[in-house]
Design a protein around this motif. Structure first.
Motif, PDB file in Angstrom:
ATOM      1  N   SER A 111      16.821  34.531   6.555  1.00  0.00           N
ATOM      2  CA  SER A 111      16.421  34.213   7.919  1.00  0.00           C
ATOM      3  C   SER A 111      16.504  35.402   8.865  1.00  0.00           C
ATOM      4  CB  SER A 111      17.277  33.072   8.471  1.00  0.00           C
ATOM      5  OG  SER A 111      18.638  33.445   8.497  1.00  0.00           O
ATOM      6  N   GLU A 112      17.456  36.294   8.616  1.00  0.00           N
ATOM      7  CA  GLU A 112      17.613  37.444   9.501  1.00  0.00           C
ATOM      8  C   GLU A 112      16.786  38.641   9.044  1.00  0.00           C
ATOM      9  OE1 GLU A 112      21.714  38.257   9.700  1.00  0.00           O
ATOM     10  OE2 GLU A 112      22.244  36.377  10.721  1.00  0.00           O
TER      11      GLU A 112
ATOM     12  N   GLN B  98      13.389  38.330   8.161  1.00  0.00           N
ATOM     13  CA  GLN B  98      12.012  37.872   8.073  1.00  0.00           C
ATOM     14  C   GLN B  98      11.093  38.916   8.698  1.00  0.00           C
ATOM     15  OE1 GLN B  98      11.351  34.003   9.710  1.00  0.00           O
ATOM     16  NE2 GLN B  98       9.149  34.285   9.857  1.00  0.00           N
ATOM     17  N   ASP B  99      10.432  39.702   7.894  1.00  0.00           N
ATOM     18  CA  ASP B  99       9.457  40.664   8.380  1.00  0.00           C
ATOM     19  C   ASP B  99       8.415  40.885   7.295  1.00  0.00           C
ATOM     20  OD1 ASP B  99      10.622  42.396   6.486  1.00  0.00           O
ATOM     21  OD2 ASP B  99      11.963  43.243   7.973  1.00  0.00           O
TER      22      ASP B  99
ATOM     23  N   HIS C 137       9.701  30.344   2.925  1.00  0.00           N
ATOM     24  CA  HIS C 137      10.689  30.445   3.999  1.00  0.00           C
ATOM     25  C   HIS C 137      10.514  31.722   4.806  1.00  0.00           C
ATOM     26  CE1 HIS C 137      13.629  27.562   1.735  1.00  0.00           C
ATOM     27  NE2 HIS C 137      12.529  26.975   2.164  1.00  0.00           N
TER      28      HIS C 137
ATOM     29  N   THR D 196       7.379  30.999   7.140  1.00  0.00           N
ATOM     30  CA  THR D 196       7.452  29.885   8.098  1.00  0.00           C
ATOM     31  C   THR D 196       8.845  29.797   8.685  1.00  0.00           C
ATOM     32  OG1 THR D 196       8.150  28.230   6.474  1.00  0.00           O
ATOM     33  CG2 THR D 196       5.777  28.644   6.655  1.00  0.00           C
ATOM     34  N   GLN D 197       8.980  28.963   9.693  1.00  0.00           N
ATOM     35  CA  GLN D 197      10.281  28.706  10.289  1.00  0.00           C
ATOM     36  C   GLN D 197      11.010  27.550   9.608  1.00  0.00           C
ATOM     37  OE1 GLN D 197      11.721  30.548  12.660  1.00  0.00           O
ATOM     38  NE2 GLN D 197       9.979  31.949  12.559  1.00  0.00           N
ATOM     39  N   HIS D 198      10.347  26.891   8.676  1.00  0.00           N
ATOM     40  CA  HIS D 198      10.943  25.736   8.001  1.00  0.00           C
ATOM     41  C   HIS D 198      11.673  26.206   6.751  1.00  0.00           C
ATOM     42  CE1 HIS D 198      11.507  21.581   6.827  1.00  0.00           C
ATOM     43  NE2 HIS D 198      11.073  21.896   5.619  1.00  0.00           N
ATOM     44  N   ARG D 199      12.994  26.161   6.801  1.00  0.00           N
ATOM     45  CA  ARG D 199      13.791  26.656   5.674  1.00  0.00           C
ATOM     46  C   ARG D 199      14.659  25.561   5.063  1.00  0.00           C
ATOM     47  NH1 ARG D 199      14.520  30.453   9.802  1.00  0.00           N
ATOM     48  NH2 ARG D 199      13.180  32.268   9.541  1.00  0.00           N
TER      49      ARG D 199
END
Length: 310
Positions: free
Chosen positions: A18-19, A21-22, A82, A85-88
């Motif tokens: 999540s941290e 994401q690029d 993941h 998208t923002q849905h994890r």
């Protein structure tokens, strides 16, 4: 812990990527996964179609290619979704299913490497009886027995994980694994941890000990030859397999056999990424580059493709 202090968990939120994401992470995941599928599919296709790769060793290698593709497919497509998208979130059932497949396929790779070690042992130490000892029937029995062991092991871990009491659903990992799930438990599950590490160590140690014993015997046999030609032949026979063994087990040893610490969680994720992504991708490359038979089969396949295109 009192039942009132915990709530039922219906889904887990995977925070491992999540941290980070690029675009670079997405490209690395996608390229690595495609290389894994392409390399292992190519190796599998060569073994299936080339009549000169019909020995038991390549029968086991074809199974390893399938396992490596499955291993990466358990976590990488989900990690890609993941990262895009923002849905994890994943459902509780999906998480347990992923855990079961992860343990089954992951341990199966170790047992296939052990079966291949026995094949190499007979090829080096008893070459005259190789065809009579290492048969297709024996390989099928080794593969079937290995699947029985790893499925039972995976089922045990999955049942224990499903019966834990979770006080949080925020999993600090990019897929469902036993170690991060244990950290979410409301109380430290001593019995579950003991069973997890004892049985897990036994299932891991069995193929490792067998491989180690096989290579000790191979080393003794090579030392008795006392010739450069014999040493070169042994290295040619075992080089690719030994490289895969060292790569696989060195990562697993670090990942699962060091003390838990919050400072090491991020490092664990990186090492797990190497184990789940890099190793299954490198295996077909190692065999294509270091194994003369596979390299020759690849050249023959290339000539056939060029001939068809003319």
């Amino acid at each position: 812990m009192d039942v009132g202090n915990w709530t039922s968990v219906s889904e887990f939120v995977l925070l491992g990527l999540s941290e980070q994401q690029d675009l670079l992470i997405i490209v690395v995941l996608l390229v690595t996964y495609l290389v894994n599928l392409a390399g292992n599919s190519l190796l599998l296709g060569l073994v299936v179609t080339d009549p000169q790769l019909c020995s038991p060793m390549y029968f086991l290698l074809s199974h390893l290619a399938v396992v490596d593709m499955s291993f990466a497919s358990i976590s990488l497509p989900q990690a890609l979704v993941h990262a895009l998208t923002q849905h994890r979130a994943v459902s509780f059932t999906s998480c347990m299913a992923q855990l079961f497949m992860f343990f089954s396929v992951g341990n199966m790779e170790n047992y296939l490497l052990a079966a291949m070690a026995y094949d190499r042992y007979v090829a080096v130490c008893d070459p005259l009886r190789y065809a009579a000892v290492v048969t297709r029937s024996l390989c099928l029995k080794m593969v079937a027995a290995s699947w029985a062991v790893v499925i039972a092991h995976a089922l045990l871990h999955t049942v224990m994980a499903a019966n834990l009491r979770y006080c949080s659903n925020r999993l600090q990992h990019f897929f469902c694994d036993m170690r991060p799930l244990l950290l979410l438990s409301c109380a430290r599950p001593i019995t579950t941890e003991m069973v997890t590490y004892t049985v897990g160590f036994s299932v891991w140690l069995s193929p490792f000990a067998f491989i180690l014993a096989s290579y000790v015997r191979i080393g003794v046999a090579v030392a008795r030859l006392r010739s450069a030609q014999g040493l070169n032949k042994a290295l040619s026979t075992c080089g690719s397999h030994l490289t895969m063994v060292l790569l696989t087990f060195s990562i697993v040893m670090w990942l699962y056999f060091h003390p838990d610490s919050s400072d090491t969680q991020e490092h664990d994720q990186q090492v797990t990424f190497l184990d789940k992504v890099l190793v299954p991708t490198l295996n077909p490359i190692i065999y294509c580059l270091r194994n003369k038979d596979v390299a020759a089969a690849l050249r023959r396949a290339g000539r056939k493709v060029l001939a068809w295109g003319m």
